[in-house]
Each structure stands twice: as structure tokens, then as C-alpha cells.
Design an enzyme around this catalytic site. Structure first.
Site, PDB file in Angstrom:
ATOM      1  N   GLY A 119       0.788  -1.220   0.000  1.00  0.00           N
ATOM      2  CA  GLY A 119       0.000   0.000   0.000  1.00  0.00           C
ATOM      3  C   GLY A 119       0.822   1.272   0.000  1.00  0.00           C
ATOM      4  O   GLY A 119       0.325   2.336   0.353  1.00  0.00           O
ATOM      5  N   SER A 120       2.080   1.201  -0.437  1.00  0.00           N
ATOM      6  CA  SER A 120       2.913   2.406  -0.396  1.00  0.00           C
ATOM      7  C   SER A 120       2.402   3.482  -1.358  1.00  0.00           C
ATOM      8  O   SER A 120       2.470   4.672  -1.051  1.00  0.00           O
ATOM      9  CB  SER A 120       4.382   2.072  -0.682  1.00  0.00           C
ATOM     10  OG  SER A 120       4.564   1.614  -2.001  1.00  0.00           O
ATOM     11  N   ASN A 121       1.863   3.087  -2.492  1.00  0.00           N
ATOM     12  CA  ASN A 121       1.320   4.084  -3.420  1.00  0.00           C
ATOM     13  C   ASN A 121       0.002   4.647  -2.909  1.00  0.00           C
ATOM     14  O   ASN A 121      -0.252   5.846  -3.025  1.00  0.00           O
ATOM     15  CB  ASN A 121       1.163   3.490  -4.821  1.00  0.00           C
ATOM     16  CG  ASN A 121       2.508   3.307  -5.490  1.00  0.00           C
ATOM     17  OD1 ASN A 121       3.281   4.240  -5.596  1.00  0.00           O
ATOM     18  ND2 ASN A 121       2.795   2.091  -5.919  1.00  0.00           N
TER      19      ASN A 121
ATOM     20  N   LYS B  99      -7.072 -13.038 -12.022  1.00  0.00           N
ATOM     21  CA  LYS B  99      -7.958 -12.129 -12.739  1.00  0.00           C
ATOM     22  C   LYS B  99      -9.212 -11.890 -11.913  1.00  0.00           C
ATOM     23  O   LYS B  99      -9.498 -12.618 -10.965  1.00  0.00           O
ATOM     24  CB  LYS B  99      -8.307 -12.685 -14.119  1.00  0.00           C
ATOM     25  CG  LYS B  99      -9.036 -14.023 -14.086  1.00  0.00           C
ATOM     26  CD  LYS B  99      -9.232 -14.582 -15.481  1.00  0.00           C
ATOM     27  CE  LYS B  99      -9.861 -15.969 -15.438  1.00  0.00           C
ATOM     28  NZ  LYS B  99     -10.073 -16.519 -16.767  1.00  0.00           N
TER      29      LYS B  99
ATOM     30  N   MET C 157      -3.042  -6.443  -8.175  1.00  0.00           N
ATOM     31  CA  MET C 157      -2.365  -7.450  -8.996  1.00  0.00           C
ATOM     32  C   MET C 157      -3.311  -8.435  -9.677  1.00  0.00           C
ATOM     33  O   MET C 157      -3.066  -9.631  -9.709  1.00  0.00           O
ATOM     34  CB  MET C 157      -1.341  -8.201  -8.127  1.00  0.00           C
ATOM     35  CG  MET C 157      -0.302  -7.292  -7.503  1.00  0.00           C
ATOM     36  SD  MET C 157       0.565  -6.228  -8.678  1.00  0.00           S
ATOM     37  CE  MET C 157       1.485  -7.455  -9.596  1.00  0.00           C
ATOM     38  N   ARG C 158      -4.382  -7.917 -10.236  1.00  0.00           N
ATOM     39  CA  ARG C 158      -5.307  -8.768 -10.976  1.00  0.00           C
ATOM     40  C   ARG C 158      -5.623  -8.146 -12.325  1.00  0.00           C
ATOM     41  O   ARG C 158      -5.716  -6.925 -12.445  1.00  0.00           O
ATOM     42  CB  ARG C 158      -6.611  -8.962 -10.210  1.00  0.00           C
ATOM     43  CG  ARG C 158      -6.434  -9.869  -9.026  1.00  0.00           C
ATOM     44  CD  ARG C 158      -7.721 -10.111  -8.290  1.00  0.00           C
ATOM     45  NE  ARG C 158      -7.439 -10.943  -7.150  1.00  0.00           N
ATOM     46  CZ  ARG C 158      -7.468 -12.270  -7.165  1.00  0.00           C
ATOM     47  NH1 ARG C 158      -7.839 -12.912  -8.250  1.00  0.00           N
ATOM     48  NH2 ARG C 158      -7.168 -12.958  -6.086  1.00  0.00           N
TER      49      ARG C 158
ATOM     50  N   ASN D 112      -4.250   3.175 -13.819  1.00  0.00           N
ATOM     51  CA  ASN D 112      -3.293   2.240 -13.226  1.00  0.00           C
ATOM     52  C   ASN D 112      -1.918   2.890 -13.170  1.00  0.00           C
ATOM     53  O   ASN D 112      -1.555   3.679 -14.043  1.00  0.00           O
ATOM     54  CB  ASN D 112      -3.219   0.964 -14.078  1.00  0.00           C
ATOM     55  CG  ASN D 112      -2.265  -0.063 -13.501  1.00  0.00           C
ATOM     56  OD1 ASN D 112      -2.323  -0.390 -12.327  1.00  0.00           O
ATOM     57  ND2 ASN D 112      -1.368  -0.579 -14.329  1.00  0.00           N
TER      58      ASN D 112
ATOM     59  N   HIS E 167       2.006   1.875 -13.279  1.00  0.00           N
ATOM     60  CA  HIS E 167       2.861   0.748 -13.689  1.00  0.00           C
ATOM     61  C   HIS E 167       4.329   1.145 -13.542  1.00  0.00           C
ATOM     62  O   HIS E 167       4.716   2.251 -13.942  1.00  0.00           O
ATOM     63  CB  HIS E 167       2.560   0.347 -15.133  1.00  0.00           C
ATOM     64  CG  HIS E 167       3.359  -0.835 -15.578  1.00  0.00           C
ATOM     65  ND1 HIS E 167       3.052  -2.115 -15.187  1.00  0.00           N
ATOM     66  CD2 HIS E 167       4.474  -0.924 -16.336  1.00  0.00           C
ATOM     67  CE1 HIS E 167       3.943  -2.951 -15.705  1.00  0.00           C
ATOM     68  NE2 HIS E 167       4.817  -2.250 -16.411  1.00  0.00           N
TER      69      HIS E 167
END
Length: 192
Positions: free
Chosen positions: A11-13, A65, A92-93, A109, A111
Site C-alpha cells: 500500500g505504499s502508493n 484475474k 495485482m489482478r 493504473n 505501472h
């Protein structure tokens, strides 16, 4: 602008976004929910810390997914928060058409590479193994094409001779923590 953060790990972002909000640096955006696909994800603890509802949602039946019953549960929970923006911050899905249609045009998102280079898993490791001299991070719109949606903004990070994979990852994460809140703030003001 009502924002829901989705995360699967540390959860750093998400924390960077919430810290920016606390400091008045998120423009007209306000985080109204945190959702995770892992019951033990540290990102959920940010809810208590920042006074934001945080919830684990069972993503079953699939491991990589979001589809079927799990997708329906996620759509219902997120839709209840009436988001203007859904932010994937370490989620991560792979998202499927049902989710993308439910929040059409509202999903972004973060990336850890300069897309279109090194999409998919382990963007930092891919760049490191390739020996690039400049890498970084990208915020993009989410489409069916994994890490292939329109780019909103990027931050470049130079790979120095003394860098290790770990120091490079640290530099990229630091760039992410500045880029994502900045993009959210700009989107909330109609300038993203």
C-alpha cells in the site's frame, strides 16, 4: 472527485495518495474507499490510519484475474462508493470486460516502467535485466489490453552505474509516490 483505491499489497502508493490528500495536495479529489483482494494486505490498515473505509472483498474463484462472482462482488462494493475515479495502486489482478464497463473511462493504473516498454509483471526487473539506462513509471487509463491503455503521464528514472536492482526499485517507487498523487490532482481539476 470521489476516488476508490484498489491494492493487493503493502500500500505504499495508496499511502502516498492519502498523505498528499492530508497535505492538501490532491486537488478536488477525495479518497472515499480502499479495497483489497487480499485479507492480509497492509493497504487495508491505511483505512484506519487515514479515516477511510477499507474492505477486503473475496475475489474468488480466480487467482490472477477478476471475473465471475468475484468480479460481481468488486463491482457492487465499488459502485456503492459512487467513484469518479478508480485507481489501481498495486492491484495485482487482470480486469475483465464486466469491471471495465461498470467503471468505463474511470479506471487508471500505475505501472513501474515507461510504457509501452516492459508491460505486465515485474516491470522493474524486466528493465533491469534488459540493461536500460532510463526507466521509470507510468500512469495510464485501463483497457482490455494489459498495460496498453492511453498514457496519462510518466516519470523517468536514470539507471546509474552504482545502482542495484534494489536501489533502482527504491528510486522508481519514490517517483511513483510523486507521480500518482499529481495525476489524480490534475484529473480532479480537469487538466489530466
Amino acid at each position: 472527485m470521489r476516488v476508490v483505491l484498489l491494492g493487493s499489497g503493502r500500500g505504499s502508493n495508496a499511502e502516498a495518495v492519502l498523505l498528499a490528500q492530508a497535505a492538501g495536495g490532491l486537488g478536488a479529489a477525495r479518497v472515499v474507499g480502499i479495497v483489497s483482494d487480499r485479507p492480509d494486505a497492509s493497504v487495508l490498515a491505511l483505512g484506519t490510519r487515514f479515516g477511510v473505509p477499507a474492505r477486503y472483498i473475496d475475489p474468488a474463484p480466480f487467482k490472477t484475474k477478476l471475473e465471475g462472482e468475484g468480479e460481481a462482488r468488486f463491482i457492487a462494493e465499488i459502485a456503492a462508493a459512487r467513484p469518479d475515479l478508480v485507481v489501481l495502486a498495486g492491484f495485482m489482478r487482470v480486469l475483465k470486460p464486466g469491471f471495465l464497463e461498470a467503471f468505463s473511462g474511470k479506471i487508471i493504473n500505475l505501472h513501474p516502467s515507461l510504457l509501452p516498454s516492459f508491460p505486465g509483471l515485474d516491470g522493474i526487473g524486466q528493465a533491469w535485466r534488459r540493461g536500460v539506462k532510463i526507466t521509470g513509471c507510468t500512469v495510464h487509463r485501463v483497457t482490455l489490453d494489459v498495460d496498453g491503455g492511453p498514457i496519462i503521464d510518466q516519470a523517468a528514472v536514470r539507471v546509474e552505474a552504482e545502482d542495484t536492482l534494489e536501489t533502482l526499485a527504491g528510486k522508481i517507487h519514490a517517483a511513483e509516490h510523486l507521480l500518482l498523487p499529481s495525476v489524480i490532482a490534475r484529473l480532479s481539476q480537469g487538466t489530466g
